[in-house]
Motif scaffolding. Structure first.
Motif, PDB file in Angstrom:
ATOM      1  N   ASN A  95      19.435   9.713  53.844  1.00 41.20           N
ATOM      2  CA  ASN A  95      20.054  10.993  54.171  1.00 41.20           C
ATOM      3  C   ASN A  95      19.103  12.167  54.028  1.00 41.20           C
ATOM      4  O   ASN A  95      19.439  13.287  54.427  1.00 41.20           O
ATOM      5  N   PHE A  96      17.930  11.938  53.441  1.00 43.97           N
ATOM      6  CA  PHE A  96      17.010  13.046  53.206  1.00 43.97           C
ATOM      7  C   PHE A  96      16.700  13.804  54.498  1.00 43.97           C
ATOM      8  O   PHE A  96      16.868  15.015  54.590  1.00 43.97           O
ATOM      9  N   PHE A  97      16.208  13.073  55.513  1.00 40.99           N
ATOM     10  CA  PHE A  97      15.674  13.738  56.702  1.00 40.99           C
ATOM     11  C   PHE A  97      16.718  14.577  57.440  1.00 40.99           C
ATOM     12  O   PHE A  97      16.490  15.775  57.673  1.00 40.99           O
TER      13      PHE A  97
ATOM     14  N   ALA B 200       9.007  10.750  41.354  1.00 42.71           N
ATOM     15  CA  ALA B 200       8.509  12.130  41.275  1.00 42.71           C
ATOM     16  C   ALA B 200       8.715  12.870  42.589  1.00 42.71           C
ATOM     17  O   ALA B 200       8.843  14.104  42.604  1.00 42.71           O
ATOM     18  N   LEU B 201       8.761  12.142  43.704  1.00 45.64           N
ATOM     19  CA  LEU B 201       8.869  12.808  45.005  1.00 45.64           C
ATOM     20  C   LEU B 201      10.208  13.529  45.183  1.00 45.64           C
ATOM     21  O   LEU B 201      10.228  14.677  45.649  1.00 45.64           O
TER      22      LEU B 201
ATOM     23  N   SER C 147       3.206  11.526  56.626  1.00 41.67           N
ATOM     24  CA  SER C 147       3.698  10.751  55.489  1.00 41.67           C
ATOM     25  C   SER C 147       3.515   9.255  55.716  1.00 41.67           C
ATOM     26  O   SER C 147       3.106   8.517  54.818  1.00 41.67           O
ATOM     27  N   LEU C 148       3.813   8.789  56.943  1.00 39.14           N
ATOM     28  CA  LEU C 148       3.650   7.368  57.248  1.00 39.14           C
ATOM     29  C   LEU C 148       2.177   6.956  57.228  1.00 39.14           C
ATOM     30  O   LEU C 148       1.850   5.803  56.932  1.00 39.14           O
ATOM     31  N   LEU C 149       1.283   7.900  57.542  1.00 40.19           N
ATOM     32  CA  LEU C 149      -0.142   7.603  57.493  1.00 40.19           C
ATOM     33  C   LEU C 149      -0.645   7.492  56.057  1.00 40.19           C
ATOM     34  O   LEU C 149      -1.480   6.643  55.747  1.00 40.19           O
ATOM     35  N   VAL C 150      -0.131   8.352  55.184  1.00 42.63           N
ATOM     36  CA  VAL C 150      -0.751   8.523  53.868  1.00 42.63           C
ATOM     37  C   VAL C 150      -0.046   7.757  52.754  1.00 42.63           C
ATOM     38  O   VAL C 150      -0.675   7.010  51.997  1.00 42.63           O
ATOM     39  N   VAL C 151       1.285   7.936  52.640  1.00 43.93           N
ATOM     40  CA  VAL C 151       1.985   7.484  51.430  1.00 43.93           C
ATOM     41  C   VAL C 151       1.932   5.966  51.229  1.00 43.93           C
ATOM     42  O   VAL C 151       1.613   5.506  50.122  1.00 43.93           O
ATOM     43  N   PRO C 152       2.241   5.116  52.236  1.00 45.96           N
ATOM     44  CA  PRO C 152       2.191   3.671  51.983  1.00 45.96           C
ATOM     45  C   PRO C 152       0.805   3.182  51.555  1.00 45.96           C
ATOM     46  O   PRO C 152       0.684   2.306  50.703  1.00 45.96           O
ATOM     47  N   ILE C 153      -0.258   3.779  52.136  1.00 46.63           N
ATOM     48  CA  ILE C 153      -1.614   3.378  51.763  1.00 46.63           C
ATOM     49  C   ILE C 153      -1.909   3.790  50.328  1.00 46.63           C
ATOM     50  O   ILE C 153      -2.446   3.010  49.534  1.00 46.63           O
TER      51      ILE C 153
ATOM     52  N   THR D 295       8.999  19.161  52.300  1.00 49.18           N
ATOM     53  CA  THR D 295      10.112  18.347  51.813  1.00 49.18           C
ATOM     54  C   THR D 295      10.286  17.088  52.654  1.00 49.18           C
ATOM     55  O   THR D 295      10.558  16.003  52.129  1.00 49.18           O
ATOM     56  N   VAL D 296      10.129  17.208  53.977  1.00 50.35           N
ATOM     57  CA  VAL D 296      10.207  16.038  54.846  1.00 50.35           C
ATOM     58  C   VAL D 296       9.102  15.051  54.504  1.00 50.35           C
ATOM     59  O   VAL D 296       9.332  13.835  54.407  1.00 50.35           O
ATOM     60  N   LEU D 297       7.890  15.554  54.313  1.00 55.70           N
ATOM     61  CA  LEU D 297       6.756  14.682  53.975  1.00 55.70           C
ATOM     62  C   LEU D 297       7.049  13.896  52.693  1.00 55.70           C
ATOM     63  O   LEU D 297       6.817  12.680  52.621  1.00 55.70           O
ATOM     64  N   LEU D 298       7.588  14.585  51.682  1.00 51.88           N
ATOM     65  CA  LEU D 298       7.902  13.926  50.410  1.00 51.88           C
ATOM     66  C   LEU D 298       9.060  12.935  50.573  1.00 51.88           C
ATOM     67  O   LEU D 298       9.013  11.819  50.047  1.00 51.88           O
ATOM     68  N   GLY D 299      10.095  13.352  51.313  1.00 50.84           N
ATOM     69  CA  GLY D 299      11.261  12.488  51.475  1.00 50.84           C
ATOM     70  C   GLY D 299      10.959  11.228  52.254  1.00 50.84           C
ATOM     71  O   GLY D 299      11.394  10.125  51.881  1.00 50.84           O
TER      72      GLY D 299
END
Length: 393
Positions: free
Chosen positions: A312-314, A369-370, A343-349, A215-219
């Protein structure tokens, strides 16, 4: 209902150790933002191209991922007060080291050290708050990240203002050392009780903990997908020039701080679990509004609402996970910090590649969708209380 879930019978008291943890997290927020603020100056001084600048964020995120391995061991072996203080000093030292770096390898090493030390600070502070304020964990966690947001704001502001007055950007980074020196005068949290120590025999990871990491990774992916690409989205959607788009992104980042302040007040009235599901669903609606609207007023409102909810997610995810698994505070705190780095490594790219093929506006829309996946993961985690035995894997 177990003891961890019962409402506190006493009012929330922000004592010295609580303020200490809040302010250490503010220093963490400062160092989290200054890397992006000083890179334009380093690029000019050392002749970096765009690719080399981008590598600094990658190494910072990699340091965050690696920090989980270090923090997990340190939380088991060191008193929480010593760990918070030691990691905070290491974090400030890493920030100051970038002022002395004279080449690409040196600045990359400083960025990785900032991520590594900062990740340990974040994990330690989260665990410290959970142990020190067990009856008001939701409110304490959200309030702590209000201070982190203030730190994030102050970093670029201080660097920019000093540069505007003709002073060196390096002077701005000294502020973190001066602030931390004052914070160190406050009393720290006491050692946790034996009942809350991680069990060395518990080899299996509870399902609720694993779902918390997911959930943290998605948020974080939803939050920083907009954080990284929001300015370019606004250029395309509203026809703004780069300075206008970057300035308008302050609505999003300001919304994260304001949203945390509002939710910290609402948590005195409403249950943290209901708050989490509310911000998840509202965040999904805000992203869809960003994607679907071409009107400037609606876009700005959706951007502010997205910041208020996604910011507020985290803290709400962490406090909810600790409520479900109070015996695994260290595991939750460490793993969630690693999930932030991944998440910072993967999602923005990934979002950048999707934007190239489907268009950046549609790529931002796909972020909706996240939160839906987050809601499903939170529901699955909550079901563990309905099972006769804890689900592990």
């Amino acid at each position: 209902m177990d003891q961890a879930e019962r409402p506190a019978s006493h009012p929330f008291h922000r004592d010295g150790p609580t303020w200490f943890l809040y302010l250490v997290l503010a220093v963490f927020g400062f160092q989290q933002s200054v890397l992006g603020s000083v890179l334009p100056f380093l690029r000019q001084e050392l002749g970096f191209d765009t690719i080399r600048v981008g590598w600094h964020f990658t190494w910072y995120a990699a340091g965050l991922v690696a920090s989980g391995l270090l923090a997990g061991q340190l939380l088991k072996r060191l008193p929480i007060n010593l760990l918070v203080r030691g990691s905070a000093i290491a974090m400030v030292a890493a920030v100051l080291s970038i002022t002395q770096a004279a080449n690409f390898a040196g600045t990359l090493a400083a960025a990785a050290a900032m991520g590594l030390s900062g990740g340990v600070v974040q994990a330690a502070v989260q665990a410290g708050l959970a142990w020190h304020q067990p009856g008001h964990r939701d409110m304490a966690m959200v309030e702590a990240f209000v201070f982190a947001g203030i730190g994030v704001f102050s970093g670029p502001l201080l660097v920019g203002q000093l540069a505007a007055y003709g002073l060196s950007w390096r002077m701005a980074l000294l502020a973190s050392a001066l602030i931390l020196a004052v914070v160190m005068l406050l009393p720290g949290p006491s050692a946790r009780s034996d009942a809350s120590r991680p069990s060395a025999r518990a080899a299996a990871i509870p399902l609720a903990v694993a779902l918390c990491w997911l959930t943290v990774l998605l948020g974080i992916g939803a939050e920083w997908g907009i954080g990284f690409w929001g300015a370019q989205f606004l250029q395309i959607r509203l026809g703004l020039n780069p300075p206008q788009a970057v300035s308008l992104m302050s609505v999003f980042f300001g919304g994260t701080v304001f949203g945390r302040i509002v939710s910290s007040r609402l948590l005195a009235i409403f249950d943290g679990r209901n708050m989490l599901f509310s911000v998840i669903l509202l965040g999904c609606c805000a992203i869809l509004a960003l994607w679907g609207s071409g009107h400037a007023v609606v876009t700005v409102f959706a951007l502010a609402l997205a910041g208020m909810c996604l910011g507020n997610f985290f803290p709400l995810i962490i406090s909810n996970a600790i409520r479900l698994e109070p015996a695994h505070v260290g595991l939750i705190s460490v793993g969630s910090t690693q999930a932030v780095g991944v998440s910072l490594l993967v999602v923005p790219i990934v979002l950048g590649y999707v934007g190239q093929s489907a268009g950046l506006i549609n790529a931002i829309g796909m972020l909706a969708a996240l939160p839906l996946l987050m809601a499903a993961a939170c529901l699955a985690a909550s079901q563990r209380h309905l099972l006769p035995h804890k689900a592990t894997f």
